[in-house]
Design a protein around this motif. Sequence first.
Motif, PDB file in Angstrom:
ATOM      1  N   ILE A  33       0.833  -1.208   0.000  1.00  0.00           N
ATOM      2  CA  ILE A  33       0.000   0.000   0.000  1.00  0.00           C
ATOM      3  C   ILE A  33       0.866   1.256   0.000  1.00  0.00           C
ATOM      4  O   ILE A  33       0.599   2.215  -0.734  1.00  0.00           O
ATOM      5  N   ARG A  36       2.264   1.920  -3.394  1.00  0.00           N
ATOM      6  CA  ARG A  36       1.272   2.388  -4.358  1.00  0.00           C
ATOM      7  C   ARG A  36       0.779   3.795  -4.072  1.00  0.00           C
ATOM      8  O   ARG A  36       0.574   4.595  -4.979  1.00  0.00           O
ATOM      9  N   LYS A  37       0.618   4.139  -2.773  1.00  0.00           N
ATOM     10  CA  LYS A  37      -0.023   5.405  -2.418  1.00  0.00           C
ATOM     11  C   LYS A  37       0.876   6.381  -1.677  1.00  0.00           C
ATOM     12  O   LYS A  37       0.479   7.520  -1.436  1.00  0.00           O
ATOM     13  N   GLY A  41      -0.534   9.170   1.630  1.00  0.00           N
ATOM     14  CA  GLY A  41      -1.769   8.732   0.989  1.00  0.00           C
ATOM     15  C   GLY A  41      -2.331   7.434   1.525  1.00  0.00           C
ATOM     16  O   GLY A  41      -3.539   7.183   1.404  1.00  0.00           O
ATOM     17  N   ALA A  42      -1.506   6.601   2.120  1.00  0.00           N
ATOM     18  CA  ALA A  42      -1.971   5.309   2.639  1.00  0.00           C
ATOM     19  C   ALA A  42      -2.696   5.497   3.965  1.00  0.00           C
ATOM     20  O   ALA A  42      -2.357   6.380   4.750  1.00  0.00           O
ATOM     21  N   GLU A  46      -6.980   0.779   5.004  1.00  0.00           N
ATOM     22  CA  GLU A  46      -6.760  -0.040   3.810  1.00  0.00           C
ATOM     23  C   GLU A  46      -5.591  -1.006   3.988  1.00  0.00           C
ATOM     24  O   GLU A  46      -5.589  -2.088   3.399  1.00  0.00           O
TER      25      GLU A  46
END
Length: 220
Positions: A33, A36-37, A41-42, A46
């Motif tokens: 995560i 990716r973010k 952003g994570a 999630e």
Amino acid sequence: MNGEHDAPRRQRLTRAEAKARTRTLLLDAAARIFARKGFTGASVEEIAEAAGFSTGALYSNFNSKEALFLELLSDRQNDRIAEAARALDSHEAGSGEAAAELGRLLIDVADKDIDFAPLQAEFWLYAVRNPQALETMAAKLREPRRALEQVISTSLAERGAPEGVPAETVATVVAALFQGLVRLRRLDPSSVSEELFAQALTWLFAGIDAAGTPTGAEDD
């Protein structure tokens, strides 16, 4: 019959094993995560969902998103130090072969571990703006630094370095050199060859051998 009844018992995890498994799954999910973010952003929600757990399970293992990220960072550094230790163990001290293998390790980190590099930079900027996070980061990274000191201490002893050379100081220089060359390699690959880190280590240890006890070491 007894074997059939014993099989389910053998498959049950102890509490410690279950906790370790949960932490591993959370860290694996966090790595995905975050990559990716990004760190900002994570979200913990999630990350927990990706790992198959509740946010409560996440917080029972890591008290914050910062703690989760720093565990990842510490694990990465410990893995690299373990690789360095294996390289030194497999070659004769001062032969140059170990330094060459460490040079290859640097290139691998710079060229292949590209997902985590922006995260480290992002978190460093975040920590600089948040003094408490900076203190937490410094404290968490002392563990891999101590592991590096042990590797350096062994290497100094094997090569017969002068007494009084502080492994802690040498480890700090080696870590800074490694991190700096990794960043420069990512910025300008042609400026950092596979041989450069090995050559720099050779210069460093040759200087230690020639100079003896560094200035100020007598006061330690």
